[in-house]
Design an enzyme around this catalytic site. Structure first.
Site, short mmCIF file in Angstrom:
data_model
loop_
_atom_site.label_atom_id
_atom_site.label_comp_id
_atom_site.label_asym_id
_atom_site.label_seq_id
_atom_site.Cartn_x
_atom_site.Cartn_y
_atom_site.Cartn_z
N TYR A 1 -9.00 -12.89 3.70
CA TYR A 1 -7.87 -13.82 3.79
C TYR A 1 -7.65 -14.16 5.27
O TYR A 1 -7.63 -13.27 6.12
CB TYR A 1 -6.66 -13.08 3.21
CG TYR A 1 -5.37 -13.86 3.14
CD1 TYR A 1 -5.28 -15.04 2.41
CD2 TYR A 1 -4.23 -13.39 3.76
CE1 TYR A 1 -4.09 -15.73 2.32
CE2 TYR A 1 -3.02 -14.07 3.68
CZ TYR A 1 -2.96 -15.24 2.96
OH TYR A 1 -1.78 -15.92 2.87
N ARG B 1 18.15 0.46 5.59
CA ARG B 1 16.75 0.20 5.94
C ARG B 1 15.78 1.12 5.22
O ARG B 1 14.61 0.80 5.04
CB ARG B 1 16.57 0.29 7.46
CG ARG B 1 15.33 -0.41 7.90
CD ARG B 1 15.03 -0.44 9.40
NE ARG B 1 16.09 -0.19 10.32
CZ ARG B 1 16.34 1.01 10.86
NH1 ARG B 1 15.63 2.06 10.53
NH2 ARG B 1 17.32 1.15 11.73
N LYS C 1 2.36 -13.05 -5.32
CA LYS C 1 1.50 -13.72 -6.31
C LYS C 1 1.84 -13.22 -7.72
O LYS C 1 2.83 -13.64 -8.28
CB LYS C 1 0.03 -13.50 -5.95
CG LYS C 1 -0.27 -13.72 -4.45
CD LYS C 1 -0.16 -15.17 -4.02
CE LYS C 1 -0.12 -15.39 -2.52
NZ LYS C 1 -1.26 -14.87 -1.77
N ASP D 1 -7.50 -5.28 -0.24
CA ASP D 1 -6.56 -6.32 -0.65
C ASP D 1 -6.89 -6.63 -2.11
O ASP D 1 -7.89 -7.25 -2.42
CB ASP D 1 -6.74 -7.57 0.23
CG ASP D 1 -5.71 -8.65 -0.08
OD1 ASP D 1 -5.24 -8.72 -1.23
OD2 ASP D 1 -5.39 -9.44 0.84
#
Ligand SMILES: *Cc1c(COP(=O)(O)O)cnc(C)c1O
Length: 397
Positions: free
Chosen positions: A116, A62, A213, A188
């Site tokens: 967003y 992890r 993206k 962002d």
């Protein structure tokens, strides 16, 4: 690779970033290290591992492996002045962890009205349930942010350009207002990437990418990142560990693979999108083209001042017309897929209705809006496709 201090161009930076010999083991790309269990030589060894800082040390799956560290380091290297990067299984997971690393009950967060939509939902859902309040602000507030900040404001979210409508924010003015009040800024930066807008160098504290993206670039992986300015990384990392966040090594490997070509892809996305946006400006069926590099876009002057380039995503407003006419335009396109997300090699077109996602700013658009992601196809083919689409629109309108 030799370490030199000579400034490098974008293409060189994305090719070399994060490829430390200790992680690549001599191959070109850091291999996929899949792990849950890490084996220790002895009880003493196991105890010692738990007692020291696990940053960049194998400890438990992890906490990551060289595959994740290599990509995280690459993203840190692309943000001059940054301290570190944490990776997430999606862009939204990155936004959530970044906000949770900063906010506590009783705090207020300021979010641009053009954020967003899932960022809005996070604020009005989970954050509200935790006793964190949100005030939405006009993305073009600029220096007016100084008066907008309240006594309990702890964080300001920025997204520039804004989702769907591409308003360019005056990031330096908002950062200055935030710094004067000790408020943390989160950007962002998915649209511009660190290549077109190095956020940490512009004073942002936490810069967020939906790596889904342009980093990945091939529409086949979900991935997110947060890169922190000095003083913000430890809290981000601890919060992310507490949330149990870990990005899959296979996905990070694909992220690193995509990153190597990001500079050249972005240049092509930029050039093709500009060609198509300029062509759209001259079509009688089109009222407005919302592309930061074109004058009709709110904040265009700020874009010219602050950004090193534009990417492949923009919107246009039709000159009147019905929903059915817009659908006729989009449905018949050959080269544009109809679907969410963007940043891959293939073009996409979706209908967008920004007013549904706004609460403090109003739009008065001439007609329905379409968002385009311009991929890596030949622009002439895309233009011919859109020309036929506008004819279908005109026939139904
Ligand atoms: C897609 C997107 C996100 C979310 O990323 P996911 O990887 O899809 O969760 C966040 N911000 C912006 C601006 C985006 O376009």
């Amino acid at each position: 690779m030799k370490k030199t201090d000579t400034p490098k161009g974008d293409s060189t930076r994305v090719v070399t970033a994060g490829r430390r010999k200790e992680w690549t083991q001599g191959v070109v790309n850091t291999p996929v290290w899949r792990a849950s269990t890490i084996l220790y030589d002895s009880v003493a060894d196991l105890r010692a591992a738990g007692a020291r800082d696990t940053h960049h040390r194998l400890f438990y799956g992890r906490r990551g492996t060289p595959t994740q560290w290599s990509l995280a380091d690459a993203l840190t290297e692309l943000e001059p002045g940054a301290e570190g990067t944490f990776l997430y299984p999606s862009g939204v997971a990155a936004i959530a962890a970044a906000l949770l690393s900063v906010l506590s009950p009783g705090d207020e967060v300021l979010i641009p009205d053009t954020a967003y939509d899932p960022t809005r939902s996070l604020a009005t859902g989970l954050l509200a349930r935790m006793g964190i309040t949100t005030r939405f602000y006009d993305p073009l507030i600029g220096a007016g942010m100084a008066a907008f900040i309240g006594d309990t404001t702890r964080a300001i979210v920025l997204e520039s350009p804004g989702s769907l409508t591409f308003e360019v924010q005056d990031i330096p003015a908002i950062v200055a207002a935030a710094k004067a009040r000790g408020v943390t800024t989160l950007l962002d930066n998915t649209w511009a990437t660190p290549l077109f807008f190095p956020a940490i160098a512009h004073g942002i504290d936490l810069t967020i990418l939906a790596c889904t993206k342009y980093i990945v670039g091939h529409s086949d992986v979900m991935l997110g990142s947060v890169t922190a300015a000095p003083g913000h990384f430890a809290r981000l990392r601890n919060t992310s560990f507490q949330l149990g966040q870990v990005a899959s090594p296979d996905d990070c490997w694909l992220g690193s693979r995509g990153l190597r070509t990001m500079a050249i892809r972005l240049r092509q996305h930029e050039q093709s999108a500009l060609e198509i946006a300029r062509w759209l400006q001259h079509q009688t069926e089109v009222a407005t083209v919302l592309h930061p590099a074109l004058p009709d876009c709110p904040g265009h002057a700020t874009f010219l001042r602050d950004f090193a380039g534009s990417s492949g995503l923009f919107s246009f407003v039709l000159d009147g017309g019905t929903e059915a006419a817009r659908a006729a335009l989009i449905d018949g396109l050959d080269h544009f897929g109809i679907g969410y997300s963007w940043g891959g090699f293939e073009s996409l077109a979706i209908p967008v209705d920004p007013q549904r996602h706004r609460s403090v700013t109003q739009r008065a658009d001439a007609g329905p809006m379409v968002r385009l992601q311009i991929g890596l196809e030949d622009p002439a083919d895309l233009i011919a496709d859109l020309a036929a689409g506008l004819k279908r629109f005109a026939a139904v309108r």
